[in-house]
Each structure stands twice: as structure tokens, then as C-alpha cells.
Design an enzyme around this catalytic site. Sequence first.
Site, PDB file in Angstrom:
ATOM      1  N   MET A  29       0.852  -1.194   0.000  1.00 12.43           N
ATOM      2  CA  MET A  29       0.000   0.000   0.000  1.00 12.43           C
ATOM      3  C   MET A  29       0.890   1.247   0.000  1.00 12.43           C
ATOM      4  O   MET A  29       0.456   2.336   0.387  1.00 12.43           O
ATOM      5  CB  MET A  29      -0.940  -0.013   1.199  1.00 12.43           C
ATOM      6  CG  MET A  29      -1.905  -1.212   1.134  1.00 12.43           C
ATOM      7  SD  MET A  29      -3.479  -0.949   1.939  1.00 12.43           S
ATOM      8  CE  MET A  29      -2.959  -0.758   3.618  1.00 12.43           C
ATOM      9  N   GLY A  35      11.310  -2.803   5.403  1.00 17.80           N
ATOM     10  CA  GLY A  35      10.611  -4.100   5.421  1.00 17.80           C
ATOM     11  C   GLY A  35      10.130  -4.457   4.020  1.00 17.80           C
ATOM     12  O   GLY A  35      10.351  -5.570   3.524  1.00 17.80           O
ATOM     13  N   HIS A  36       9.474  -3.488   3.353  1.00 17.59           N
ATOM     14  CA  HIS A  36       9.017  -3.729   1.970  1.00 17.59           C
ATOM     15  C   HIS A  36      10.209  -4.007   1.057  1.00 17.59           C
ATOM     16  O   HIS A  36      10.165  -4.889   0.209  1.00 17.59           O
ATOM     17  CB  HIS A  36       8.307  -2.487   1.410  1.00 17.59           C
ATOM     18  CG  HIS A  36       7.015  -2.145   2.063  1.00 17.59           C
ATOM     19  ND1 HIS A  36       6.839  -0.989   2.783  1.00 17.59           N
ATOM     20  CD2 HIS A  36       5.829  -2.787   2.088  1.00 17.59           C
ATOM     21  CE1 HIS A  36       5.588  -0.937   3.212  1.00 17.59           C
ATOM     22  NE2 HIS A  36       4.955  -2.010   2.821  1.00 17.59           N
ATOM     23  N   GLU A 149       5.556 -11.090   7.537  1.00 15.61           N
ATOM     24  CA  GLU A 149       4.953 -11.783   8.684  1.00 15.61           C
ATOM     25  C   GLU A 149       4.418 -10.829   9.746  1.00 15.61           C
ATOM     26  O   GLU A 149       3.795 -11.266  10.701  1.00 15.61           O
ATOM     27  CB  GLU A 149       5.975 -12.735   9.330  1.00 15.61           C
ATOM     28  CG  GLU A 149       6.159 -13.996   8.532  1.00 15.61           C
ATOM     29  CD  GLU A 149       7.013 -15.032   9.248  1.00 15.61           C
ATOM     30  OE1 GLU A 149       7.621 -14.706  10.286  1.00 15.61           O
ATOM     31  OE2 GLU A 149       7.082 -16.160   8.737  1.00 15.61           O
TER      32      GLU A 149
HETATM   33  O1  PAF Z   1      -0.249  -5.700   3.605  1.00 13.90           O
HETATM   34  C1  PAF Z   1      -0.644  -4.793   2.850  1.00 13.90           C
HETATM   35  O2  PAF Z   1       0.037  -3.803   2.593  1.00 13.90           O
HETATM   36  C2  PAF Z   1      -2.016  -4.897   2.217  1.00 13.90           C
HETATM   37  O3  PAF Z   1      -2.918  -5.487   3.075  1.00 13.90           O
HETATM   38  C3  PAF Z   1      -2.009  -5.610   0.839  1.00 13.90           C
HETATM   39  C4  PAF Z   1      -1.561  -7.058   0.973  1.00 13.90           C
HETATM   40  C5  PAF Z   1      -1.069  -4.875  -0.106  1.00 13.90           C
HETATM   41  C6  PAF Z   1      -3.409  -5.610   0.235  1.00 13.90           C
HETATM   42  O4  PAF Z   1      -3.884  -4.306   0.066  1.00 13.90           O
END
Ligand code: PAF
Length: 281
Positions: A29, A35-36, A149
Site C-alpha cells: 500500500m 521491510g518492503h 509476517e
Molecule cells: O499488507 C498490505 O500492505 C495490504 O494489506 C495488501 C496485501 C497490499 C493488500 O492491500
Amino acid sequence: MVIHTQKETLVQTLSSVSKNDKIGFVPTMGALHEGHISLVERALSENTVVVVSIFVNPTQFNNTVDLEKYPRTPEEDISLLNKLKGEVIVYLPEVSDLYDGTVAAKKYNFGNLENEMEGKHRKGHFDGVGTIVSKLLKIVKPDTAYFGEKDFQQLQIVKKLVALEKLPVEIVGCPILREANGLAMSSRNKRLNAKQFEEASTIYKTLKEVREKFSSTSLVGLNALVTERFLQNPNLKLEYFEIANEKTLKTAIRKNKDSKYRAFIAAFAGDVRLIDNMPLN
Ligand code: PAF
């Protein structure tokens, strides 16, 4: 790096990927943090092409203020992704590209996983997550998709979704990355002031204490300990603490030596809602 704002052009680009090449997918999002980036790096190390979606999905928010205040930093996100080595394709759609007509979630039955913890406190949240993850997986058609996680319940639900909808994708869960004070990395941390940021480390410290005392303390004793730790820090409001079975996510009522347990916390620092979890055995 290519950026697509429309699914048609994304699908067209992905159709030229050779059948022998693997497509990895990291749905996000936005408001990307380390982390991403660790998920994207893992995806890059295991695939030829990696798609990162950046989309604040309205149907998974049960609170309009939370949706409005959710951090949106697309320029910073793109520049972070630009620094990575490897082929990243960004999908950055508007709501209308993913929802035509009404912006609504499909109703899911995830075998009761959706009714525990986050599901109890954020009504309809997992219908929204299921709806968007299903849409995205059907557009990107990845070989593997990567989820953190920190949202452990979401990870289990996505695995269930993929099984229910028979989607040919492997779902990989990746470890939580933490700030120096132990706070789990989250896009929502951007909304904390310096004091809240420091105080929020109580969540991690408490989970760690629960893990250390898990084998020697009763479940009732552990619940009392967590209540006490949050009373000692009145600026942090505990929403729930659960020790749950990792598979079923049901609250543990006794410790069964053959089961795996995890501790989960949701707490508010001001109006910022934070979640975290830790394996116990
Ligand atoms: O974890 C997130 O950022 C959201 O829940 C996701 C998996 C991108 C779905 O909108």
C-alpha cells in the site's frame, strides 16, 4: 524501471515475459520502508521480473479516518525502488482501475481465520484484503508472491485465499524487520511522533518477555503480565493481546506440546494503530 497506472498495459508488458522466466510479486500500500524493500530484494533474488503494486485499498479500511490518514508517498516509493538492482515493474493504479462501478469487497469464508483478532476488531477487513489480493494476483499472475509476517493473520488468509480460488502461485512469508528499538517496521510508523515512536517499543519488549516466559508461566499469568506492562505505559492503549495457535489462529486455552503458538498484540499510540507478533515455541 517501468511504471504502469493501468492494468491493460501491465498485462501487455507481462505477456512478453518468457515462459522460462519467473515473475515475483510484492503487493504493497506504498509508504515503503526497509521491510518492503527486503521483500522486493528477496523477490529479485528469486525471479527474473518483479512487480511491485502500490495501492491503498479502500475496501480493507473499516475506519475512514485511518484510510484518509494512511501515508501516501509515491515519489519516495519510486525513488527507493529505483535504487534496487534488477527489473522492477511498478503498478500504481487509481481506484477505478481495480474497482469498476461500486467500490465493494466480496464476502469470503476463510474457514474462521477471518473472525479472530484483526477480524474481530476490524470488521470486513479481510474481505477487503481477499478482494484486492485476488484481483492483483489475477492481473499479475506471478509465480511467487511475497508477504511480510508482521501481518501474520493476513499471510495465513492469503494462503487460504489462494487455495480456495485455486490460484497457481506460491505464497512466501518473510520475517519482520525491526527498528533499532525493536518496533516492527510499518508504514504507519511514519505517523508517530518521536515520543510515541520510543514508547511503541513496549509492544516488542512485551512480546519478547512473553516469549522468554512462555514455557515457565501459565497463559493466565502471561495475560496478566501484558496487561501490567501496558498499564505501566498509559500513552499506549492495548487493543488486544492473544496467544494463538499458528495454524488456526484460535486463542490458546492450554499449551499443547505438539502445537505452535504465536503472541499477537494490537495497540494504539494516539490514533495510530500498530500490530506485531512473535513465535513462542
Ligand atoms: O499488507 C498490505 O500492505 C495490504 O494489506 C495488501 C496485501 C497490499 C493488500 O492491500
